[in-house]
Enzyme design. Structure first.
Site, PDB file in Angstrom:
ATOM      1  CD  GLU A  97      -4.555  24.666  -6.058  1.00 42.51           C
ATOM      2  OE1 GLU A  97      -5.488  25.488  -5.935  1.00 42.51           O
ATOM      3  OE2 GLU A  97      -3.386  24.922  -5.740  1.00 42.51           O
ATOM      4  CD  GLU A 124      -0.847  26.340  -8.502  1.00 48.01           C
ATOM      5  OE1 GLU A 124      -1.103  27.046  -7.503  1.00 48.01           O
ATOM      6  OE2 GLU A 124      -1.683  26.020  -9.356  1.00 48.01           O
TER       7      GLU A 124
END
Length: 481
Positions: free
Chosen positions: A176, A381
């Site tokens: 991320e 995720e």
């Protein structure tokens, strides 16, 4: 990451392909603790969490859930739950304390032991090199807005690859990077807590460069069988209406959330309209000759992290983009888009206030099936924060999380039937843990952790997930505890 999967046809409509990875994910600072042991030095999250007012309750990751000392028990727990894959991150400041110079073998030894334990239990390790915990000394030298940090990352990547490359086949450069750049240097709700829109954009570029240089370092050190990926929290951005103004707001946010990373990584160029939109903030002179070629490295897979979609519109005069679900701040994480309004999407919400919408995961997977045809995808995720508490018998029932997982796994399964090459799913998270600026107030784990005793209690969702993983298929009907 398997080379290929058995085709779905003629399997049951609820079955996943043979070879599909059923995993869970964690990150170093959120679970390890032991922040001053074996040569580890502070990261930006140590500094940030020890700064008054930065985290809920003043919580820190000093102890976290003691995974550094309890990893064998945690791996045994994974095996009991039938997981065949585990994604974890390496603490840069545990391996290379100042972000420069030789690696510390004591730090690498922990990850060697962890990998050996996983392999002994038949669990495939997936190593994430960077999950937000930059060594503080590198931040003091400029952090991600400084070009040198990308070169330091490549050196660090080589150290870890040399230590673990004989046993680990799955590698992820960054997790991320949007959060690292725009929450860390734009809105300041994440470490290091800076609020400079130009710095945020420069950080984004240098994270991209770190990914490219890091990928080159991995390729140089790893066996040919190793597979390299990156995990992006690419946003599913939707417009409130079909008006030209709202569609333009969606375009601008999509570029800042997605194009700024997948443009150079997948296509070798930043979106031209992104550069135009942000020209009043930076002239992008941080992009040097050769950078885009360095960033645009061939990938073996792409990791997608998904929690909730974003709903945007052009803001009325005086509107703000700060209420976007990423934490309260007087500063926007969206450089040049401060006049875009974010709206709460309809539907049930998790404890984070995020709307539960599995259609967004299907949409995201199909987007990247088109964006990067032929590139295998992994959901690296996906999960939900719930208000989890033990009952009088000491059991933890979390039917809301079971419903969340069922809906999102069904979305993954539908994407596969629609032609997407999705090869694995990593539930976030294995354990309740330090949830960044939210401290210990939010629980994402499939396993409950009593933070006073460090006792682990698999929740009902963990048992449900174990059943799904064991069968390789979703139950035909959702039955909640």
């Amino acid at each position: 990451m398997p080379e290929s999967l058995t085709p779905l046809t003629p399997l049951s409509p609820l079955a996943f392909p043979a070879g599909f990875l059923w995993g869970a994910a964690t990150s170093a600072y959120q679970i390890e603790g032991a922040v001053r042991e074996d040569g580890r030095t502070p990261s930006i999250w140590d500094t940030f969490s020890h700064t008054p007012g930065r985290t809920v309750g003043g919580d820190t990751g000093d102890v976290a859930v003691e995974h550094y000392h309890r990893y064998r028990d945690d791996v045994a727990l994974m095996a009991d739950l039938g997981l065949n894959a585990y994604r974890f991150s390496v603490s840069w400041s545990r391996v290379q304390p100042t972000g420069r110079g030789p690696a510390v073998q004591r730090g690498l030894d922990f990850y060697r032991r962890l990998v050996d334990e996983l392999l002994a239990k038949g669990i495939a390790p997936a190593v994430t090199l960077y999950h937000w915990d930059l060594p503080q000394e590198l931040e003091d030298a400029g952090g991600w807005p400084a070009r040198e940090t990308a070169y330091r990352f490549a050196e660090y990547a080589g150290f870890v690859a040399e230590a673990l490359g004989d046993r680990v086949e799955s590698w992820i450069t960054l997790n991320e990077p949007w959060c690292s750049a725009f929450l860390g240097y734009g809105s300041g709700v994440h470490a290091p807590g800076r609020t400079d829109p130009a710095a945020a954009l420069h950080a984004a570029h240098h994270l991209n460069l770190a990914h490219g240089l890091g990928t080159q370092a991995l390729r140089a050190a790893l066996p040919a069988r190793a597979r390299v990926a990156v995990s992006l929290n690419s946003a599913v951005v939707r417009a409130v209406s079909g008006s030209a103004q709202d569609l333009d707001a969606r375009r601008r946010i999509d570029n800042l959330a997605n194009g700024v990373f997948h443009g150079p990584m997948l296509h070798g160029a930043y979106p031209a309209d992104l550069l135009t939109d942000t020209a009043r903030i930076t002239d992008w002179s941080c992009v040097k000759d050769g950078d885009l070629a360095a960033i645009h490295q061939p990938l073996d897979a792409l990791g997608l992290n998904y929690y909730t979609p974003a709903l945007v519109s052009a803001a009325p005069e005086g509107g703000s983009s700060s209420a976007d679900g990423h934490g309260a701040s007087d500063h926007s994480p969206w450089p040049s888009a401060e006049d875009v309004a974010f709206h709460q999407t309809p539907g049930e919400r998790t404890e984070m206030g995020w709307t539960i919408d599995p259609t967004g995961l299907h949409e995201l997977i199909m987007r990247y099936t088109r964006e990067a045809p032929g590139l295998p995808l992994y959901v690296t995720e996906n999960g939900a924060a719930c208000d989890d508490k033990p009952d009088p018998d000491g059991r933890v029932h979390d039917p809301e999380r079971i419903a969340y997982l069922h809906g999102h796994l069904a979305a993954v399964r539908r994407a596969i039937t629609d032609g997407a090459d999705v090869r694995g799913y990593y539930l976030w998270s294995l354990l309740d843990n330090f949830e960044w600026a939210y401290g210990y107030s939010k629980r994402f784990g499939a396993v409950y952790v009593d933070y006073e005793t460090q006792a682990r209690i698999p929740k009902s969702s963990a048992h449900w997930y174990a059943t799904v993983a064991g069968a390789g298929a979703l139950p035909r009907e959702l039955v909640l505890d």
